[in-house]
Motif scaffolding. Structure first.
Motif, PDB file in Angstrom:
ATOM      1  N   LYS A 128      -0.523  10.934 -14.294  1.00 49.74           N
ATOM      2  CA  LYS A 128      -1.355  10.077 -13.452  1.00 49.74           C
ATOM      3  C   LYS A 128      -0.468   9.130 -12.654  1.00 49.74           C
ATOM      4  O   LYS A 128       0.409   8.458 -13.203  1.00 49.74           O
ATOM      5  N   PHE A 129      -0.739   9.045 -11.343  1.00 47.14           N
ATOM      6  CA  PHE A 129      -0.052   8.106 -10.460  1.00 47.14           C
ATOM      7  C   PHE A 129      -1.105   7.218  -9.792  1.00 47.14           C
ATOM      8  O   PHE A 129      -2.179   7.689  -9.424  1.00 47.14           O
ATOM      9  N   HIS A 130      -0.759   5.941  -9.646  1.00 50.15           N
ATOM     10  CA  HIS A 130      -1.665   4.993  -8.986  1.00 50.15           C
ATOM     11  C   HIS A 130      -0.863   4.305  -7.887  1.00 50.15           C
ATOM     12  O   HIS A 130      -0.228   3.272  -8.116  1.00 50.15           O
ATOM     13  N   PRO A 131      -0.857   4.862  -6.668  1.00 55.04           N
ATOM     14  CA  PRO A 131      -0.029   4.318  -5.594  1.00 55.04           C
ATOM     15  C   PRO A 131      -0.232   2.824  -5.339  1.00 55.04           C
ATOM     16  O   PRO A 131       0.746   2.097  -5.118  1.00 55.04           O
ATOM     17  N   THR A 132      -1.477   2.350  -5.382  1.00 57.02           N
ATOM     18  CA  THR A 132      -1.717   0.930  -5.144  1.00 57.02           C
ATOM     19  C   THR A 132      -1.172   0.080  -6.281  1.00 57.02           C
ATOM     20  O   THR A 132      -0.521  -0.942  -6.055  1.00 57.02           O
ATOM     21  N   MET A 133      -1.404   0.491  -7.498  1.00 54.96           N
ATOM     22  CA  MET A 133      -0.957  -0.281  -8.652  1.00 54.96           C
ATOM     23  C   MET A 133       0.554  -0.179  -8.860  1.00 54.96           C
ATOM     24  O   MET A 133       1.197  -1.133  -9.313  1.00 54.96           O
ATOM     25  N   GLN A 134       1.128   0.979  -8.511  1.00 53.60           N
ATOM     26  CA  GLN A 134       2.563   1.185  -8.696  1.00 53.60           C
ATOM     27  C   GLN A 134       3.365   0.860  -7.439  1.00 53.60           C
ATOM     28  O   GLN A 134       4.596   0.830  -7.480  1.00 53.60           O
ATOM     29  N   GLY A 135       2.672   0.619  -6.323  1.00 56.22           N
ATOM     30  CA  GLY A 135       3.327   0.157  -5.110  1.00 56.22           C
ATOM     31  C   GLY A 135       4.207   1.190  -4.430  1.00 56.22           C
ATOM     32  O   GLY A 135       5.385   0.929  -4.174  1.00 56.22           O
ATOM     33  N   PHE A 136       3.637   2.367  -4.098  1.00 53.91           N
ATOM     34  CA  PHE A 136       4.441   3.383  -3.411  1.00 53.91           C
ATOM     35  C   PHE A 136       3.551   4.276  -2.549  1.00 53.91           C
ATOM     36  O   PHE A 136       2.358   4.437  -2.817  1.00 53.91           O
ATOM     37  N   PHE A 137       4.141   4.833  -1.507  1.00 56.90           N
ATOM     38  CA  PHE A 137       3.493   5.883  -0.734  1.00 56.90           C
ATOM     39  C   PHE A 137       3.840   7.227  -1.387  1.00 56.90           C
ATOM     40  O   PHE A 137       5.023   7.521  -1.590  1.00 56.90           O
ATOM     41  N   PRO A 138       2.852   8.051  -1.725  1.00 56.57           N
ATOM     42  CA  PRO A 138       3.140   9.319  -2.395  1.00 56.57           C
ATOM     43  C   PRO A 138       4.082  10.245  -1.632  1.00 56.57           C
ATOM     44  O   PRO A 138       4.780  11.060  -2.244  1.00 56.57           O
ATOM     45  N   ASN A 139       4.121  10.113  -0.303  1.00 55.93           N
ATOM     46  CA  ASN A 139       4.990  10.985   0.502  1.00 55.93           C
ATOM     47  C   ASN A 139       6.333  10.342   0.827  1.00 55.93           C
ATOM     48  O   ASN A 139       7.068  10.834   1.696  1.00 55.93           O
ATOM     49  N   ASP A 140       6.691   9.276   0.131  1.00 54.30           N
ATOM     50  CA  ASP A 140       7.987   8.626   0.312  1.00 54.30           C
ATOM     51  C   ASP A 140       9.018   9.384  -0.519  1.00 54.30           C
ATOM     52  O   ASP A 140       9.125   9.200  -1.733  1.00 54.30           O
TER      53      ASP A 140
END
Length: 292
Positions: A128-140
């Motif tokens: 599980k990934f949470h881009p908002t909570m983990q602070g990242f763009f998935p395509n970075d």
């Protein structure tokens, strides 16, 4: 797990660490905010269900549950719940629980090693990934592709939060959460770069619902889960795609404990979903994706 005995598979539930005393990392205040947002008593007094209690709840209802913690310690300061402990509890309740894990993609090569170890030594089926909570763009690519490459190489499922979130909703400054990271269109790049890796775009993706539908329609390896919302609030276009083009790619999810399966399934009964599509959403699509 005897899959034939289950009435449904919930693809999206959260593992909460048992705690008898108030936490000093801000997590209790965060959960109180979540409880207010979801109008759910869970979290208001710190009494969140443990993994064992979750297993008992779902077993009673004959609903299988994919369960995971969220590793957002770097961005939020919340101590993370051990992936290994969650996986071990899943192994003790393997008649009903399916183990996923969470690794902050900023961990790079160290995170990639953790992914491989969790899959090989603990039987973890996805991340599980949470881009908002983990602070990242998935395509970075620089920020997170080491971890995603490990997921792809191990043949596991990746599940990404998309759309607005109850995390920090109504709290001062949104608790520092940035919604921009969770636009599902970022997953289009991920799906193109990892075409054999299953990707689940979690939740009706308000305000980017059509972007999520476009990506799932265009990329064969992208699915959508319906967690985090009561079905009575689903936009019409989502219901139309569930009934037609995406009927084999849409998955039941509750977002337990924020939303209970009881509430979700009750409201789903009133949704204008075709009878032949209901079992696909509730169980068969997840059964195929999880290779059960």
């Amino acid at each position: 797990m005897n899959i034939d005995d289950l009435i449904a598979i919930d693809i999206h539930t959260h593992a909460e660490e048992p705690c008898c005393t108030p936490r000093d990392d801000g997590y209790d205040q965060f959960q109180a905010g979540m409880a207010k947002y979801f109008k759910n008593p869970a979290g208001k007094d710190g009494m969140l269900p443990s993994v064992q209690q979750t297993a008992e709840y779902f077993r009673e209802r004959k609903v299988g549950a994919v369960i995971f913690p969220v590793d957002a310690e770097r961005e939020t300061g919340f101590r993370r719940y051990s992936n290994e402990e969650v996986a071990q509890l899943c192994a003790e309740n393997d008649d009903i629980l399916i183990p996923f894990a969470s690794v902050d993609p900023h961990k790079g090569r160290a995170g990639a090693r953790e992914v491989r170890r969790l899959v090989r030594d603990f039987g973890v089926k996805g991340f599980k990934f949470h881009p908002t909570m983990q602070g990242f763009f998935p395509n970075d690519r620089e920020a997170c592709y080491s971890v995603l490459e490990a997921c792809a190489e191990e043949g596991v499922i990746t599940l990404f939060h998309t759309g607005q979130t109850g995390v920090g909703a109504g709290m001062r400054g949104g608790m520092g959460m940035r919604l921009k990271y969770s636009n599902p269109m970022h997953l289009d790049d991920v799906a193109a770069d990892f075409p054999d890796m299953p990707i689940i775009a979690a939740h009706p993706s308000f305000p980017w619902q059509e972007e999520a539908l476009a990506v799932a329609t265009h990329k064969p390896n992208v699915y959508i889960d319906l967690s985090g919302w009561s079905p009575k609030y689903f936009p019409d276009i989502l219901v139309k795609y569930c009934n037609t083009m995406l009927k084999h790619k849409v998955l039941f999810g509750s977002d337990w404990p924020a939303i209970t399966p009881d509430r979700w399934l009750r409201d789903f009964e009133d949704l204008p979903i075709r009878e032949e599509v209901r079992p696909l959403i509730l169980k068969e699509n997840a059964r195929k994706l999880l290779k059960m």
